[in-house]
Scaffold this active site. Structure first.
Site, PDB file in Angstrom:
ATOM      1  N   GLU A 126      -1.340  -9.259   2.799  1.00  0.00           N
ATOM      2  CA  GLU A 126      -0.768  -8.695   1.679  1.00  0.00           C
ATOM      3  C   GLU A 126      -0.049  -9.987   1.187  1.00  0.00           C
ATOM      4  OE1 GLU A 126       2.551  -5.798  -0.489  1.00  0.00           O
ATOM      5  OE2 GLU A 126       2.597  -5.978   1.609  1.00  0.00           O
ATOM      6  N   CYS A 150       0.047  -2.076   2.537  1.00  0.00           N
ATOM      7  CA  CYS A 150       1.396  -1.886   3.162  1.00  0.00           C
ATOM      8  C   CYS A 150       2.054  -0.517   2.864  1.00  0.00           C
ATOM      9  CB  CYS A 150       2.251  -3.251   2.419  1.00  0.00           C
ATOM     10  SG  CYS A 150       3.793  -3.507   3.479  1.00  0.00           S
ATOM     11  N   LYS A 208      -2.169  -2.184  -5.608  1.00  0.00           N
ATOM     12  CA  LYS A 208      -1.185  -1.392  -4.747  1.00  0.00           C
ATOM     13  C   LYS A 208      -0.535  -0.343  -5.666  1.00  0.00           C
ATOM     14  CE  LYS A 208       2.675  -1.936  -1.730  1.00  0.00           C
ATOM     15  NZ  LYS A 208       3.875  -3.003  -1.255  1.00  0.00           N
TER      16      LYS A 208
END
Length: 261
Positions: free
Chosen positions: A38, A140, A104
């Site tokens: 990321e 994440c 995300k």
């Protein structure tokens, strides 16, 4: 399938990070997939708006060219402009006949950090097929949400790739490792969790609450076994993934078939 993970501490300059992608891909030999963390485009802790680029901008275009030249699938974190003035935390997924992206979904509004203040959330789950293997994608903080990983498994994912820039702090390494193993077990898929290296290992002291990485990129089998892991410092980890283990795991522990909710 051979997968390579590049754990590094991203620079604030997108061009320098492109150089890292270019150099790393040349080192990965016969890997089919090369995963970067990321925020590969530029690390957290700087204003993201000025560096964000659209998916057809120069940064993403160059990553596509690197992937095409090497005939690999590259997965790398970048930032794209959002219509509401924020940016989107985006995975560029390109090469070997694939050209897509994942925004995300779960934003890191935790541990005193508010990602949603500057980043807009995504809404769609993403899977792609490479070499007859279906791969899912997450980023994440997504790793804390088992429902996403089970949905990806429902869509056929045998591997879920999770680039990250994990925040440091007490217990955070233990949480990272536990969550990667738990998501593998929840979904009976391989988890390929590639994080930013700990910047302290290259002489950079992180400032503020921005999540700049702790390292410990990890590959976990569908039965929760750690099959490869790096330390805190930059490194390259290559792992051969046997997707028949997914079929066997789902026979042994059919959690997807047995679940009620």
């Amino acid at each position: 399938m051979r997968v390579a993970m590049s754990q590094f501490a991203a620079d604030t300059d997108p061009e320098r990070n492109l150089d890292h992608i270019r150099t790393t891909v040349r080192q990965t030999g016969d890997a089919s997939v090369v995963v970067f963390p990321e925020a590969t485009m530029a690390r957290f802790g700087i204003p993201l708006g000025p560096i964000a680029q659209p998916l057809d901008g120069p940064w993403a275009t160059e990553v596509r060219a690197i992937a095409d030249e090497a005939d690999v699938l590259i997965v790398a974190g970048m930032f794209t402009p959002s219509p509401d003035g924020r940016v989107t935390n985006t995975l560029l997924i390109t090469g070997r006949g694939v050209d897509t992206y994942y925004d995300k979904i779960h934003l890191f509004d935790a541990f005193g950090f508010a990602e949603s203040a500057t980043v807009a959330p995504g809404e769609r789950i993403v899977v792609s097929e490479v070499d007859d293997v279906t791969i899912g994608f997450a980023t994440c903080y997504d790793i804390r949400f088992p429902g996403l990983f089970q949905r990806l498994a429902d869509e056929g994912a045998a591997i879920t790739i999770v680039p990250a820039s994990w925040g440091s702090g007490p217990g955070k390494r233990e949480q990272w490792e536990l969550l990667a193993r738990a998501r593998a077990l929840d979904s009976t898929t391989w988890i390929v969790a590639c994080g930013q290296a700990d910047p302290v290992t290259i002489g950079q002291e992180p400032s503020g609450k921005a999540p700049t990485g702790i390292g410990y990129s990890t590959v976990v089998s569908p039965l929760g076994e750690v099959r490869g892991q790096l330390g805190a410092e930059p490194g390259l980890l290559t792992v051969d993934i046997d997707t028949t283990e997914v079929t066997e795991a789902r026979k042994i522990v059919p959690v997807l078939a047995n679940r009620k909710f």
